[in-house]
Design a protein around this motif. Structure first.
Motif, PDB file in Angstrom:
ATOM      1  N   ARG A 101       0.724  -1.332   0.152  1.00  0.00           N
ATOM      2  CA  ARG A 101       0.137   0.146   0.005  1.00  0.00           C
ATOM      3  C   ARG A 101       0.999   1.135  -0.042  1.00  0.00           C
ATOM      4  NH1 ARG A 101      -4.553   0.414   4.388  1.00  0.00           N
ATOM      5  NH2 ARG A 101      -5.307  -1.529   3.319  1.00  0.00           N
ATOM      6  N   THR A 102       1.801   1.416   0.851  1.00  0.00           N
ATOM      7  CA  THR A 102       2.792   2.404   0.736  1.00  0.00           C
ATOM      8  C   THR A 102       3.466   2.481  -0.499  1.00  0.00           C
ATOM      9  OG1 THR A 102       3.476   1.923   3.084  1.00  0.00           O
ATOM     10  CG2 THR A 102       4.671   3.525   1.878  1.00  0.00           C
ATOM     11  N   ARG A 104       2.218   1.804  -3.533  1.00  0.00           N
ATOM     12  CA  ARG A 104       1.247   2.233  -4.515  1.00  0.00           C
ATOM     13  C   ARG A 104       1.145   3.817  -4.208  1.00  0.00           C
ATOM     14  NH1 ARG A 104      -3.189  -2.448  -3.641  1.00  0.00           N
ATOM     15  NH2 ARG A 104      -1.930  -4.000  -4.870  1.00  0.00           N
ATOM     16  N   LEU A 105       1.055   4.269  -3.080  1.00  0.00           N
ATOM     17  CA  LEU A 105       0.776   5.423  -2.715  1.00  0.00           C
ATOM     18  C   LEU A 105       2.169   6.310  -3.071  1.00  0.00           C
ATOM     19  CD1 LEU A 105      -0.542   5.293   0.995  1.00  0.00           C
ATOM     20  CD2 LEU A 105      -1.778   6.113  -1.287  1.00  0.00           C
ATOM     21  N   LEU A 106       3.222   5.819  -2.972  1.00  0.00           N
ATOM     22  CA  LEU A 106       4.385   6.657  -3.475  1.00  0.00           C
ATOM     23  C   LEU A 106       4.563   6.685  -4.956  1.00  0.00           C
ATOM     24  CD1 LEU A 106       7.258   5.191  -1.026  1.00  0.00           C
ATOM     25  CD2 LEU A 106       6.206   7.588  -1.191  1.00  0.00           C
ATOM     26  N   LEU A 108       1.920   6.770  -6.927  1.00  0.00           N
ATOM     27  CA  LEU A 108       0.845   7.708  -7.437  1.00  0.00           C
ATOM     28  C   LEU A 108       1.350   9.116  -6.947  1.00  0.00           C
ATOM     29  CD1 LEU A 108      -2.328   5.892  -6.270  1.00  0.00           C
ATOM     30  CD2 LEU A 108      -1.923   6.389  -8.628  1.00  0.00           C
ATOM     31  N   GLY A 109       1.948   9.215  -6.122  1.00  0.00           N
ATOM     32  CA  GLY A 109       2.184  10.540  -5.497  1.00  0.00           C
ATOM     33  C   GLY A 109       3.452  11.227  -6.250  1.00  0.00           C
TER      34      GLY A 109
END
Length: 214
Positions: A101-102, A104-106, A108-109
């Protein structure tokens, strides 16, 4: 090098350039090798970037040429990452997995921030790109996809699919018709590769779960 941007033939009323055809066919081979999780995906990708860099540079398309420099740099990183053998499956190829999850967020960011930054640069310097926002989106999306591929993440296929959705109409609009046709083939390969990596990631995760202490 002028022959690179000369016309090779006409297809469905679209003028096909030698550079566009050769560079993208090699890029297509690189993607197919990536689907097979072959280490050779990276040097082939580097060669594709080198040819397209020469073509765009001679055509005075600085933004597109700059993209190929980054693509070649990421190809070198991917080669070193896969060659290190840190994450190998039982068949000797690189092991694939879903991102955390981390991660994926990185991703996307980084994609969002990178697109804003590059589009801002292209807007300030119009000579770098005639279509700053879609060009920036494809540029950053390609880098994010290649990084995820280097890390063995299944999400790399999703990133490529999102790049294709914008890349097809943009390439046709800018006169690189062969790139547009190839991006359609990319889409089919991406869906096929996504399924293959998805299934492999599940097979990789299953032994780990079975071997976990009760």
């Amino acid at each position: 090098m002028n022959w690179l941007n000369s016309e090779a033939f006409t297809l469905f009323g679209q003028h096909i350039k030698w550079s566009d055809m050769i560079g993208n066919v090699i890029g297509l081979i690189a993607l197919a090798l990536g689907w097979r999780r072959s280490l050779w995906s990276w040097p082939v990708q580097f060669l594709s970037g080198l040819i397209l860099f020469a073509a765009f540079a001679t055509a005075h398309l600085s933004g597109s040429a700059g993209k190929q420099v980054v693509v070649m740099a990421v190809a070198v990183y991917g080669w070193r990452q896969w060659r290190s053998g840190a994450d190998r499956a039982a068949d000797g190829h690189v092991a694939v997995r879903f991102a955390t999850r981390t991660e994926r967020l990185l991703l996307l960011g980084a994609a969002a921030a990178g697109t804003l930054a590059v589009a801002g640069l292209f807007t300030l310097y119009p000579s770098l790109s005639w279509d700053p926002w879609p060009d920036a989106y494809i540029f950053v999306g390609t880098v994010v996809a290649m990084y995820a591929q280097a890390r063995g993440m299944v999400e790399f296929w999703f990133a490529w699919l999102l790049v294709d959705l914008v890349g097809v109409p943009l390439n046709f609009a800018n006169g690189f018709a062969f790139s547009g046709f190839v991006y359609v083939v990319y889409g089919a390969l991406v869906l096929w590769g996504m399924r293959d990596w998805w299934l492999r990631s599940r097979r990789t995760a299953r032994p780990a779960l079975e071997g976990a202490p009760a």
